[in-house]
Design an enzyme around this catalytic site. Structure first.
Site, short mmCIF file in Angstrom:
data_model
loop_
_atom_site.label_atom_id
_atom_site.label_comp_id
_atom_site.label_asym_id
_atom_site.label_seq_id
_atom_site.Cartn_x
_atom_site.Cartn_y
_atom_site.Cartn_z
N VAL A 276 4.88 -6.60 9.18
CA VAL A 276 3.64 -5.83 9.33
C VAL A 276 3.34 -5.16 7.99
O VAL A 276 4.10 -4.31 7.53
CB VAL A 276 3.78 -4.76 10.44
CG1 VAL A 276 2.51 -3.94 10.56
CG2 VAL A 276 4.11 -5.41 11.76
N PRO A 277 2.23 -5.51 7.34
CA PRO A 277 1.90 -4.93 6.03
C PRO A 277 1.31 -3.53 6.14
O PRO A 277 0.12 -3.30 5.87
CB PRO A 277 0.89 -5.93 5.47
CG PRO A 277 0.20 -6.48 6.67
CD PRO A 277 1.26 -6.53 7.74
N CYS A 278 2.13 -2.56 6.51
CA CYS A 278 1.69 -1.18 6.72
C CYS A 278 1.09 -0.57 5.45
O CYS A 278 0.25 0.32 5.52
CB CYS A 278 2.84 -0.31 7.18
SG CYS A 278 3.51 -0.82 8.77
N HIS A 279 1.48 -1.07 4.28
CA HIS A 279 0.97 -0.53 3.02
C HIS A 279 -0.51 -0.83 2.82
O HIS A 279 -1.14 -0.26 1.93
CB HIS A 279 1.79 -1.09 1.85
CG HIS A 279 1.72 -2.57 1.73
ND1 HIS A 279 2.47 -3.41 2.53
CD2 HIS A 279 0.98 -3.37 0.93
CE1 HIS A 279 2.19 -4.66 2.21
NE2 HIS A 279 1.29 -4.67 1.25
N ARG A 280 -1.08 -1.69 3.64
CA ARG A 280 -2.51 -2.01 3.53
C ARG A 280 -3.39 -1.08 4.36
O ARG A 280 -4.60 -1.24 4.37
CB ARG A 280 -2.75 -3.45 3.96
CG ARG A 280 -2.08 -4.45 3.04
CD ARG A 280 -2.35 -5.86 3.46
NE ARG A 280 -1.56 -6.77 2.64
CZ ARG A 280 -1.19 -7.97 3.02
NH1 ARG A 280 -1.56 -8.44 4.21
NH2 ARG A 280 -0.47 -8.73 2.24
#
Length: 66
Positions: free
Chosen positions: A55-59
């Site tokens: 899951v690309p939470c940094h986006r």
């Protein structure tokens, strides 16, 4: 047979996975995509607790750009 509805958390994580590389979305954007447009703080809590490397939470960013 109908499948059970997804939880809000599952809908949030699915929406975050759809953010393409090089793009970002706000907590409010993700809340709206997950079906609860006023739940931006809940999205923030889900992102803070997410430990899934897929899951690309940094986006996901705040509305102010931070």
């Amino acid at each position: 047979m109908k499948s059970p509805p997804l939880s809000f958390r599952a809908r949030v994580l699915a929406a975050v996975r759809r953010i393409p590389a090089g793009r970002v979305a706000t907590y409010g954007d993700i809340a709206a995509l997950a079906g609860s447009p006023r739940a931006h703080r809940a999205v923030g809590n889900i992102m803070r607790e997410c430990r899934d490397p897929g899951v690309p939470c940094h986006r996901v960013i705040g509305a102010g750009g931070a």
